[in-house]
Design a protein around this motif. Structure first.
Motif, PDB file in Angstrom:
ATOM      1  N   VAL A  48       0.834  -1.206   0.000  1.00  0.00           N
ATOM      2  CA  VAL A  48       0.000   0.000   0.000  1.00  0.00           C
ATOM      3  C   VAL A  48       0.869   1.258   0.000  1.00  0.00           C
ATOM      4  O   VAL A  48       0.629   2.208  -0.757  1.00  0.00           O
ATOM      5  N   ASN A  49       1.892   1.281   0.837  1.00  0.00           N
ATOM      6  CA  ASN A  49       2.733   2.476   0.948  1.00  0.00           C
ATOM      7  C   ASN A  49       3.519   2.768  -0.325  1.00  0.00           C
ATOM      8  O   ASN A  49       3.977   3.897  -0.525  1.00  0.00           O
ATOM      9  N   ASN A  50       3.679   1.773  -1.185  1.00  0.00           N
ATOM     10  CA  ASN A  50       4.355   1.984  -2.464  1.00  0.00           C
ATOM     11  C   ASN A  50       3.419   2.519  -3.542  1.00  0.00           C
ATOM     12  O   ASN A  50       3.872   2.805  -4.657  1.00  0.00           O
ATOM     13  N   ALA A  51       2.138   2.647  -3.234  1.00  0.00           N
ATOM     14  CA  ALA A  51       1.180   3.175  -4.208  1.00  0.00           C
ATOM     15  C   ALA A  51       1.521   4.621  -4.547  1.00  0.00           C
ATOM     16  O   ALA A  51       2.123   5.353  -3.750  1.00  0.00           O
ATOM     17  N   ASP A  52       1.122   5.047  -5.735  1.00  0.00           N
ATOM     18  CA  ASP A  52       1.388   6.421  -6.161  1.00  0.00           C
ATOM     19  C   ASP A  52       0.441   7.417  -5.512  1.00  0.00           C
ATOM     20  O   ASP A  52       0.765   8.599  -5.407  1.00  0.00           O
ATOM     21  N   LEU A  53      -0.708   6.928  -5.060  1.00  0.00           N
ATOM     22  CA  LEU A  53      -1.670   7.777  -4.364  1.00  0.00           C
ATOM     23  C   LEU A  53      -2.537   6.894  -3.485  1.00  0.00           C
ATOM     24  O   LEU A  53      -2.970   5.822  -3.927  1.00  0.00           O
ATOM     25  N   ILE A  54      -2.763   7.332  -2.239  1.00  0.00           N
ATOM     26  CA  ILE A  54      -3.631   6.605  -1.311  1.00  0.00           C
ATOM     27  C   ILE A  54      -4.688   7.587  -0.827  1.00  0.00           C
ATOM     28  O   ILE A  54      -4.392   8.501  -0.061  1.00  0.00           O
ATOM     29  N   ALA A 167       0.024  -4.075  -7.479  1.00  0.00           N
ATOM     30  CA  ALA A 167       1.467  -4.000  -7.241  1.00  0.00           C
ATOM     31  C   ALA A 167       2.210  -5.021  -8.100  1.00  0.00           C
ATOM     32  O   ALA A 167       3.282  -4.729  -8.655  1.00  0.00           O
ATOM     33  N   ALA A 168       1.629  -6.217  -8.229  1.00  0.00           N
ATOM     34  CA  ALA A 168       2.265  -7.270  -9.012  1.00  0.00           C
ATOM     35  C   ALA A 168       2.296  -6.944 -10.501  1.00  0.00           C
ATOM     36  O   ALA A 168       3.167  -7.433 -11.233  1.00  0.00           O
ATOM     37  N   HIS A 169       1.360  -6.106 -10.966  1.00  0.00           N
ATOM     38  CA  HIS A 169       1.271  -5.802 -12.394  1.00  0.00           C
ATOM     39  C   HIS A 169       1.818  -4.422 -12.745  1.00  0.00           C
ATOM     40  O   HIS A 169       1.763  -4.024 -13.916  1.00  0.00           O
ATOM     41  N   GLN A 170       2.338  -3.721 -11.757  1.00  0.00           N
ATOM     42  CA  GLN A 170       2.973  -2.442 -12.072  1.00  0.00           C
ATOM     43  C   GLN A 170       4.218  -2.725 -12.911  1.00  0.00           C
ATOM     44  O   GLN A 170       5.048  -3.555 -12.564  1.00  0.00           O
ATOM     45  N   GLY A 171       4.336  -2.035 -13.997  1.00  0.00           N
ATOM     46  CA  GLY A 171       5.435  -2.279 -14.924  1.00  0.00           C
ATOM     47  C   GLY A 171       5.035  -3.172 -16.083  1.00  0.00           C
ATOM     48  O   GLY A 171       5.626  -3.095 -17.168  1.00  0.00           O
ATOM     49  N   SER A 172       4.016  -4.002 -15.868  1.00  0.00           N
ATOM     50  CA  SER A 172       3.528  -4.884 -16.938  1.00  0.00           C
ATOM     51  C   SER A 172       2.434  -4.220 -17.756  1.00  0.00           C
ATOM     52  O   SER A 172       2.247  -4.554 -18.932  1.00  0.00           O
ATOM     53  N   LEU A 173       1.699  -3.307 -17.129  1.00  0.00           N
ATOM     54  CA  LEU A 173       0.598  -2.626 -17.808  1.00  0.00           C
ATOM     55  C   LEU A 173       0.923  -1.139 -17.964  1.00  0.00           C
ATOM     56  O   LEU A 173       1.233  -0.470 -16.971  1.00  0.00           O
ATOM     57  N   PRO A 174       0.823  -0.598 -19.168  1.00  0.00           N
ATOM     58  CA  PRO A 174       1.051   0.837 -19.379  1.00  0.00           C
ATOM     59  C   PRO A 174      -0.205   1.630 -19.031  1.00  0.00           C
ATOM     60  O   PRO A 174      -0.791   2.313 -19.866  1.00  0.00           O
TER      61      PRO A 174
END
Length: 251
Positions: A48-54, A167-174
């Protein structure tokens, strides 16, 4: 767990800018359940803390932020933010994908959006099975989203699954991924939302408990009292620190 001070306008502007640049980001809509899941699970807290916005989805979190000194904190509910972003995406021509729910709820939600925002581009609808996916299934769904060229993906598979999935798909989806919980069911009319006065009073959980007692009573019994206790402790510590700084002559 981090919770950001934001607004519907600010959050929407950020999402649209990221989406138009095809940036891979994710947004969490936080409530007491999410906070306590993060408290109990260190790995989920990092997710959660790695999200770009919470955003502060739950009213208790807004009240907590205000008590801690962020006087202008406002509620940014996932279901409401969904509509704000859909409206802006329709105007800007940004393509949207939907991930979660059932085929029926996605169809109803898409019809609802197309009537509300003519010209909106819903380019992908995926209703994954209600079980853990195989690696092949996940890869196929990811490829489907990529090929659709969706730049915003609303993810409605519930907390904490949706946050872990994003989080698992960050970087895989534009695309910008947003965890929106039950938004598909709310806006498709399959599940009733709490009246606005209950939302504003911080009593939405009471309405949801009455609607789904068997599913939710254990969650609320476990999380809500602990949240109040831990937050009260945090608030007392914060108050003590502020008084110490004031006595020491600091701003």
């Amino acid at each position: 767990m981090r919770v950001d001070g934001t607004s519907y306008q600010d959050a929407t502007q950020r999402v649209i800018l990221w989406a138009k640049a095809a940036e891979s980001r994710y947004v969490c809509a936080a409530n007491v359940h999410m906070v306590m899941e993060a408290y109990d699970q260190g790995e989920f807290a990092r997710t959660v803390n790695n999200a770009d916005l919470i955003t502060p989805d739950g009213k208790p979190l807004v009240q907590a932020l205000r008590a801690l000194g962020l006087k202008g904190a406002s509620q940014v509910r996932g279901p409401n933010l969904t509509l704000h972003i859909c409206e802006a995406a329709a105007k800007e021509g940004v393509a949207i994908g939907l991930y979660g729910g059932t085929p029926e709820s996605l169809s109803l939600f898409t019809t609802f959006l197309e009537k509300l925002y003519p010209g909106i581009k819903i380019v992908c609808q995926i209703a994954p099975p209600f079980r853990a996916l195989t690696a092949a299934e996940d890869a196929a769904y990811t490829q489907q989203l990529v090929e659709s060229e969706a730049r915003i993906v609303f993810v409605g598979i519930g907390c904490p699954k949706q946050e872990l999935w994003m989080a698992a798909h960050q970087g895989s989806l534009p695309a910008v991924m947003l965890g929106v919980g039950a938004a598909f069911d709310f806006h498709s009319g399959r599940v009733k939302q709490a009246p606005i006065w209950m939302q504003q009073a911080g009593l939405e959980w009471v309405f949801r408990l009455k609607s789904e007692p068997r599913r939710l009573w254990k969650r609320y019994a476990k999380h809500n009292p602990r949240f109040l206790l831990f937050f009260f402790t945090q608030w007392l510590t914060s108050l003590s620190e502020r008084r110490w700084f004031e006595a020491a002559g600091h701003d």
